[in-house]
Design a protein around this motif. Structure first.
Motif, PDB file in Angstrom:
ATOM      1  N   TYR A   1      -5.419   0.676  -0.523  1.00  0.00           N
ATOM      2  CA  TYR A   1      -6.350   1.794  -0.480  1.00  0.00           C
ATOM      3  C   TYR A   1      -5.668   3.054  -1.007  1.00  0.00           C
ATOM      4  O   TYR A   1      -4.472   3.238  -0.837  1.00  0.00           O
ATOM      5  N   LEU A   2      -6.457   3.938  -1.603  1.00  0.00           N
ATOM      6  CA  LEU A   2      -5.951   5.231  -2.051  1.00  0.00           C
ATOM      7  C   LEU A   2      -6.380   6.280  -1.040  1.00  0.00           C
ATOM      8  O   LEU A   2      -7.580   6.488  -0.813  1.00  0.00           O
ATOM      9  N   ASP A   3      -5.395   6.957  -0.439  1.00  0.00           N
ATOM     10  CA  ASP A   3      -5.755   8.055   0.443  1.00  0.00           C
ATOM     11  C   ASP A   3      -6.162   9.273  -0.393  1.00  0.00           C
ATOM     12  O   ASP A   3      -5.981   9.306  -1.613  1.00  0.00           O
ATOM     13  N   LYS A   4      -6.707  10.270   0.276  1.00  0.00           N
ATOM     14  CA  LYS A   4      -7.247  11.432  -0.429  1.00  0.00           C
ATOM     15  C   LYS A   4      -6.187  12.141  -1.257  1.00  0.00           C
ATOM     16  O   LYS A   4      -6.425  12.519  -2.419  1.00  0.00           O
ATOM     17  N   ASN A   5      -4.981  12.320  -0.694  1.00  0.00           N
ATOM     18  CA  ASN A   5      -3.927  13.042  -1.419  1.00  0.00           C
ATOM     19  C   ASN A   5      -3.480  12.280  -2.658  1.00  0.00           C
ATOM     20  O   ASN A   5      -3.195  12.882  -3.697  1.00  0.00           O
ATOM     21  N   THR A   6      -3.404  10.945  -2.537  1.00  0.00           N
ATOM     22  CA  THR A   6      -3.032  10.134  -3.699  1.00  0.00           C
ATOM     23  C   THR A   6      -4.086  10.254  -4.786  1.00  0.00           C
ATOM     24  O   THR A   6      -3.773  10.425  -5.970  1.00  0.00           O
ATOM     25  N   TYR A   7      -5.345  10.183  -4.397  1.00  0.00           N
ATOM     26  CA  TYR A   7      -6.426  10.306  -5.372  1.00  0.00           C
ATOM     27  C   TYR A   7      -6.399  11.674  -6.048  1.00  0.00           C
ATOM     28  O   TYR A   7      -6.556  11.786  -7.275  1.00  0.00           O
ATOM     29  N   TRP A   8      -6.134  12.720  -5.238  1.00  0.00           N
ATOM     30  CA  TRP A   8      -6.041  14.058  -5.820  1.00  0.00           C
ATOM     31  C   TRP A   8      -4.887  14.139  -6.825  1.00  0.00           C
ATOM     32  O   TRP A   8      -4.993  14.809  -7.858  1.00  0.00           O
TER      33      TRP A   8
ATOM     34  N   ASN B   1       0.810  -1.205   0.000  1.00  0.00           N
ATOM     35  CA  ASN B   1       0.000   0.000   0.000  1.00  0.00           C
ATOM     36  C   ASN B   1       0.851   1.265   0.000  1.00  0.00           C
ATOM     37  O   ASN B   1       0.608   2.206  -0.766  1.00  0.00           O
ATOM     38  N   ASP B   2       1.894   1.291   0.850  1.00  0.00           N
ATOM     39  CA  ASP B   2       2.696   2.508   0.944  1.00  0.00           C
ATOM     40  C   ASP B   2       3.531   2.743  -0.302  1.00  0.00           C
ATOM     41  O   ASP B   2       3.679   3.892  -0.758  1.00  0.00           O
TER      42      ASP B   2
ATOM     43  N   SER C   1       1.254   4.082  -3.067  1.00  0.00           N
ATOM     44  CA  SER C   1       0.941   5.499  -2.833  1.00  0.00           C
ATOM     45  C   SER C   1       2.141   6.387  -3.142  1.00  0.00           C
ATOM     46  O   SER C   1       2.004   7.452  -3.752  1.00  0.00           O
TER      47      SER C   1
END
Length: 352
Positions: A268-275, A241-242, A245
């Motif tokens: 999982y994709l955190d918000k900053n990665t998705y942005w 995951n890390d 990202s």
């Protein structure tokens, strides 16, 4: 015959078992070399196989010693590599000859018996014939070579563009070997072991183009190496995951990320990665397995041509070899990481 049989998670045993026979449209292969894949370690010690008991091993080569009904007897005595995925031939992907995307496939070493044995029966369709001068150890590397070729075909880039390989296991090393042998000018690798740097330097990677992520901040290093632009292409070859990202922080706007590493757990994709995907308009693609058409141009035939031309020497990545009786030593090295390794190979001296 002797075979390593997986009975359950963390329960693999060397046993005497019945030698298989070549059924209709099958051949019997005397296994000569079989590599251990990282997925074998997960299968044996963590998740189990699709069904058990089962003989693992899907990176193997050997000699055909028996031809079943419907198989041309001229195959007997030929040296072969083996595409491990057995397609259904009826689903939409198979009809399009994209067999690696088959919806109902079987698979040697995970869904049916594979190459951690003296003999294995496989469909004749799955064979690729080997010239006499190609060593069995090199031929057993055709499977991971084809996986690397397939990943390269999932993205497009120019010879002058920057390619970053994140993870220096077998596939990462083979990606670097392909790119360097084909004169890609800006290849960078993030690994985590000094011996990886040494091996890559022997391939021709400049020492400044390797980052040991355990001692250097990789994000800062990538920005320095790319003059603050980020890489044009990133191959993520770890599957954590890390690291996935982090890959989005290494890529330039409108760059391409190819996800190669099998996932270790949920991702999982955190918000900053998705942005970053949205704002940089990044292209993200996945890759799995390799293309094989059994008599047409595909990843396997291209890999074989690389062996024939001498541009690729994948056997240089073989750091350990064990006879079949000692295969478990190699499994433990990979499981426990007690020694530096890239590819660990089983060799078999069986009668043909």
């Amino acid at each position: 015959m002797k075979a390593w049989i997986l009975h359950g998670v963390n329960d693999i045993r060397l046993e005497e078992t019945e030698q298989p026979y070549a059924g209709k449209n099958e051949v019997l292969i005397a296994v000569k070399a079989c590599g251990i894949c990282g997925s074998d370690i997960t299968r044996i010690y963590s998740t189990g196989a699709y069904k058990m008991p089962l003989i693992p091993g899907h990176e193997f080569a050997g000699t055909v010693i028996q031809a079943g009904a419907g198989v041309d007897k001229s195959w007997i005595g030929k040296r072969v590599g083996v595409f491990p995925l057995i397609p259904c031939k009826t689903c939409r992907a198979c009809i399009q000859k994209k067999y690696e995307l088959c919806s109902h496939y079987n698979y040697l070493g995970s869904r049916c018996n594979g190459g951690f044995a003296e003999y294995v029966a496989v469909p004749v369709w799955n064979l690729i014939e080997l010239p006499d001068h190609i060593a069995y150890e090199a031929a057993a590397m055709l499977e991971p070579m084809a996986v690397a070729v397939h990943a390269l075909r999932r993205v497009t880039f120019k010879a002058s563009e920057t390619v970053l390989i994140y993870g220096a296991g077998t596939i990462g090393m083979l990606l670097a070997m392909f790119l360097l042998s084909h004169k890609q000018s800006n290849v960078f690798v993030i690994g985590n072991k000094p011996f990886q740097r040494e091996m890559l330097m022997k391939m021709g990677l400049p020492v400044a183009c390797f980052c040991d992520g355990t001692v250097t901040d990789a994000a800062t290093w990538v920005q320095t190496q790319t003059q603050g632009q980020g890489a044009d292409v990133v191959f993520e070859c770890i599957g954590k995951n890390d690291t996935i990202s982090q890959s989005f922080g290494y890529i330039r706007p409108e760059g391409q990320i190819c996800l190669v590493g099998n996932p270790h757990a949920d991702v999982y994709l955190d918000k900053n990665t998705y942005w970053s995907i949205l704002r940089k308009e990044i292209t993200v693609t996945g890759t799995w397995n390799s293309s094989f058409k059994a008599a047409a141009q595909d990843d396997w035939s291209d890999g074989l041509q690389e062996l024939l031309s001498g541009t690729m020497c994948p056997q240089k990545l073989v750091t350990h070899t064990f006879p079949i009786e000692r295969l478990e030593e190699g499994l433990h090295i990979m499981r426990d990481k007690t020694q530096p390794y890239v590819k660990i190979m089983m060799k078999v001296n069986n009668p043909e």
